[in-house]
Write a protein that holds these residues in place. Structure first.
Motif, mmCIF file in Angstrom:
data_model
loop_
_atom_site.group_PDB
_atom_site.id
_atom_site.type_symbol
_atom_site.label_atom_id
_atom_site.label_comp_id
_atom_site.label_asym_id
_atom_site.label_seq_id
_atom_site.Cartn_x
_atom_site.Cartn_y
_atom_site.Cartn_z
ATOM 1 N N GLY A 197 1.566 16.445 3.585
ATOM 2 C CA GLY A 197 1.850 15.488 2.530
ATOM 3 C C GLY A 197 3.091 15.937 1.788
ATOM 4 N N ALA A 198 3.673 15.069 0.994
ATOM 5 C CA ALA A 198 4.853 15.437 0.209
ATOM 6 C C ALA A 198 4.483 16.586 -0.733
ATOM 7 N N GLY A 199 5.291 17.635 -0.716
ATOM 8 C CA GLY A 199 5.034 18.797 -1.566
ATOM 9 C C GLY A 199 4.349 19.942 -0.853
ATOM 10 N N ASP A 200 3.803 19.707 0.355
ATOM 11 C CA ASP A 200 3.195 20.793 1.121
ATOM 12 C C ASP A 200 4.271 21.778 1.567
ATOM 13 N N LEU A 201 3.868 23.034 1.732
ATOM 14 C CA LEU A 201 4.814 24.105 2.036
ATOM 15 C C LEU A 201 4.478 24.784 3.354
ATOM 16 N N ALA A 202 5.491 25.411 3.955
ATOM 17 C CA ALA A 202 5.308 26.211 5.165
ATOM 18 C C ALA A 202 6.205 27.433 5.052
ATOM 19 N N LEU A 203 5.643 28.612 5.294
ATOM 20 C CA LEU A 203 6.379 29.872 5.202
ATOM 21 C C LEU A 203 6.645 30.403 6.606
ATOM 22 N N CYS A 204 7.920 30.521 6.959
ATOM 23 C CA CYS A 204 8.308 30.863 8.329
ATOM 24 C C CYS A 204 7.961 32.304 8.681
ATOM 25 N N ASP A 205 7.733 32.526 9.960
ATOM 26 C CA ASP A 205 7.446 33.851 10.496
ATOM 27 C C ASP A 205 8.784 34.519 10.815
ATOM 28 N N ARG A 206 9.137 35.513 10.050
ATOM 29 C CA ARG A 206 10.451 36.132 10.164
ATOM 30 C C ARG A 206 10.562 37.020 11.405
ATOM 31 N N HIS A 207 11.711 36.953 12.069
ATOM 32 C CA HIS A 207 12.059 37.759 13.242
ATOM 33 C C HIS A 207 11.260 37.401 14.502
ATOM 34 N N VAL A 208 9.970 37.113 14.367
ATOM 35 C CA VAL A 208 9.113 36.877 15.530
ATOM 36 C C VAL A 208 9.467 35.581 16.237
ATOM 37 N N GLY A 209 9.686 34.532 15.468
ATOM 38 C CA GLY A 209 10.007 33.244 16.063
ATOM 39 C C GLY A 209 8.775 32.391 16.309
ATOM 40 N N GLU A 210 8.986 31.085 16.418
ATOM 41 C CA GLU A 210 7.900 30.144 16.628
ATOM 42 C C GLU A 210 8.357 29.045 17.579
ATOM 43 N N TRP A 211 7.412 28.486 18.292
ATOM 44 C CA TRP A 211 7.691 27.330 19.130
ATOM 45 C C TRP A 211 7.457 26.067 18.302
ATOM 46 N N VAL A 212 8.410 25.156 18.369
ATOM 47 C CA VAL A 212 8.331 23.917 17.601
ATOM 48 C C VAL A 212 8.468 22.746 18.562
ATOM 49 N N GLY A 213 7.523 21.812 18.471
ATOM 50 C CA GLY A 213 7.578 20.617 19.311
ATOM 51 C C GLY A 213 8.096 19.431 18.524
ATOM 52 N N LEU A 214 7.367 18.333 18.534
ATOM 53 C CA LEU A 214 7.796 17.128 17.820
ATOM 54 C C LEU A 214 7.785 17.385 16.316
ATOM 55 N N MET A 215 8.914 17.144 15.683
ATOM 56 C CA MET A 215 9.045 17.348 14.247
ATOM 57 C C MET A 215 9.237 15.988 13.586
ATOM 58 N N ASN A 216 8.229 15.537 12.904
ATOM 59 C CA ASN A 216 8.273 14.223 12.272
ATOM 60 C C ASN A 216 8.020 14.375 10.771
#
Length: 284
Positions: free
Chosen positions: A48-67
């Motif tokens: 929802g608007a205002g929700d947060l996500a904290l990235c995983d530093r150095h390790v990396g992440e797989w990202v698919g469809l970003m909407n």
């Protein structure tokens, strides 16, 4: 602090993202992102608007469809270290693909509004917000850190005088929080806490008030152009100057000058009436 606006993408093929700075994101509108530690195991997260996500530093992440339209913020190591008394090296934060924090969301919203306006408030505003973000992240998400130390007292009169002199000497410049802290030999986070304890204001609020005090003095000169006053007081545009002036003082610079002219005319008129009365009385 790095600020980046990220728009939804139509790409469905998973990509591997690695960030070496500490970054987090706030969703500006409802949407979804596919995340995963493996290419073959993506999970769809709805936001929802205002929700947060904290990235995983150095390790990396797989990202698919970003909407999901979101604002991505990169926090400097200097800000994180300054918020972790006694820490050294890198401050490690726990990654989280979805969480809520009203205080942090409010700060990101302020940065977004500043970005939309073209960053008129300058470095000091962004530095102050970044430091506040770093404190919030360290307190809530650090894997290992010492709690932020609470200091009693505040800045001494000599340090406050040095800060005031620096602000007045560089009022036209884009002053930074680091520069203010260095001038009194303190870390950025320690300086910001002590300054507020001493003055009741953040450094940005203090500088803004000093700029407006100079502006009020300059506007007393009838031949001073509002644009020249804005530039001399450290505002990037006349529009931003007028907006800040009205928000804090309740009137526009032009209205302030008009009020001064009216007050001056009233004083002259009252002085004239008083002198006339004296002449009439002395004539009697």
């Amino acid at each position: 602090m790095k600020v980046e606006l990220v728009h939804p993408e139509s790409v469905t093929e998973p990509r591997h993202w690695v960030r070496h700075d500490q970054a987090f994101a706030m969703m500006l509108r409802p949407g979804s992102i596919e995340w995963g530690s493996k290419r073959s195991a993506l999970e769809k997260f709805k936001y929802g608007a205002g929700d947060l996500a904290l990235c995983d530093r150095h390790v990396g992440e797989w990202v698919g469809l970003m909407n999901a339209r979101h604002l991505q913020i990169g926090i400097s190591d200097a800000a994180l270290l300054a918020s972790s008394d006694g820490a050294y090296g890198e401050v490690e934060l726990r990654a989280s693909r979805k969480f809520a924090d009203r205080r942090l969301s409010g700060m990101v919203a302020a940065v977004h509004a500043e970005m939309v306006a073209g960053f008129p408030s300058g470095r000091l505003f962004l530095d102050s917000v970044e430091q506040a973000m770093a404190v919030t992240l360290v307190n809530g998400h650090a894997v290992r850190h010492r709690p932020v130390q609470l200091y009693r007292g505040g800045l001494g009169s000599a340090r406050l005088r040095r800060i005031r002199e620096l602000v007045h000497a560089k009022m036209e410049d884009d002053l930074s929080l680091d520069e203010m802290a260095e001038s009194v030999g303190l870390s950025t986070a320690h300086f910001a806490r002590m300054f507020r304890k001493s003055t009741g204001e953040t450094p940005h609020q203090f500088v803004l008030r000093q700029r407006l005090e100079r502006a009020k003095a300059m506007l007393r000169a009838p031949d001073a152009r509002v644009l020249d006053v804005a530039v001399a007081c450290g505002f990037k545009t006349q529009q931003h100057f007028a907006q800040v002036f009205r928000d804090i003082l309740g009137v526009s610079p032009t209205e302030f000058r008009q009020d001064l002219a009216v007050s001056k005319a009233i004083c002259v008129s009252e002085s004239f009436d008083e002198d006339t009365s004296r002449l009439v009385i002395s004539g009697l």
